[in-house]
Design a protein around this motif. Sequence first.
Motif, short mmCIF file in Angstrom:
data_model
loop_
_atom_site.label_atom_id
_atom_site.label_comp_id
_atom_site.label_asym_id
_atom_site.label_seq_id
_atom_site.Cartn_x
_atom_site.Cartn_y
_atom_site.Cartn_z
N PHE A 162 0.83 -1.20 0.00
CA PHE A 162 0.00 0.00 0.00
C PHE A 162 0.87 1.25 0.00
N ILE A 163 1.86 1.30 0.87
CA ILE A 163 2.72 2.49 0.94
C ILE A 163 3.53 2.64 -0.35
N GLY A 164 4.04 1.54 -0.89
CA GLY A 164 4.79 1.61 -2.15
C GLY A 164 3.92 2.05 -3.31
N GLY A 165 2.69 1.54 -3.38
CA GLY A 165 1.78 1.95 -4.45
C GLY A 165 1.38 3.40 -4.33
N TRP A 166 1.16 3.84 -3.11
CA TRP A 166 0.79 5.25 -2.89
C TRP A 166 1.93 6.16 -3.33
N THR A 167 3.16 5.80 -2.99
CA THR A 167 4.32 6.60 -3.38
C THR A 167 4.50 6.59 -4.90
N PHE A 168 4.31 5.42 -5.51
CA PHE A 168 4.47 5.31 -6.96
C PHE A 168 3.46 6.19 -7.70
N PHE A 169 2.21 6.14 -7.32
CA PHE A 169 1.20 6.92 -8.04
C PHE A 169 1.32 8.41 -7.75
N ARG A 170 1.79 8.77 -6.54
CA ARG A 170 2.03 10.18 -6.25
C ARG A 170 3.17 10.69 -7.10
N ASP A 171 4.24 9.92 -7.21
CA ASP A 171 5.37 10.34 -8.04
C ASP A 171 5.00 10.38 -9.52
N ARG A 172 4.13 9.46 -9.95
CA ARG A 172 3.68 9.49 -11.35
C ARG A 172 2.88 10.76 -11.62
N LYS A 173 2.06 11.16 -10.67
CA LYS A 173 1.25 12.36 -10.84
C LYS A 173 2.13 13.61 -10.91
N ARG A 174 3.21 13.63 -10.13
CA ARG A 174 4.10 14.79 -10.10
C ARG A 174 5.23 14.70 -11.12
N ASN A 175 5.22 13.66 -11.95
CA ASN A 175 6.19 13.48 -13.03
C ASN A 175 7.62 13.31 -12.50
N TYR A 176 7.79 12.52 -11.43
CA TYR A 176 9.11 12.25 -10.86
C TYR A 176 9.68 10.91 -11.30
N LEU A 177 8.96 10.17 -12.11
CA LEU A 177 9.36 8.81 -12.45
C LEU A 177 10.34 8.77 -13.61
N ALA A 178 11.04 7.66 -13.70
CA ALA A 178 11.91 7.41 -14.84
C ALA A 178 11.04 7.17 -16.07
#
Length: 87
Positions: A62-78
Amino acid sequence: MKAPFYRFIAILLLVIPGITATYGFLAMKDAFFAQFDTVANSGMLWGKFFLGLILFLIGVAFIGGWTFFRDRKRNYLAPRFKPKRNK
């Protein structure tokens, strides 16, 4: 007045899975080290171990998914994790 309440709810949404993952880790640790107890000699507590494993995986996922989708929304992902766009 709404902003502090919403922030409190958001913190609770992260604290509850964190506590669940922590309890799961501690349950796995207790079940593993119970086999070394010379007084009771109870062996491995498989039920407690698997319950702890499930709780740990749910909390971490849950915490990993929440962080992943938050970073995707803010365009922080590779680039490999960004959604594919049709050209």
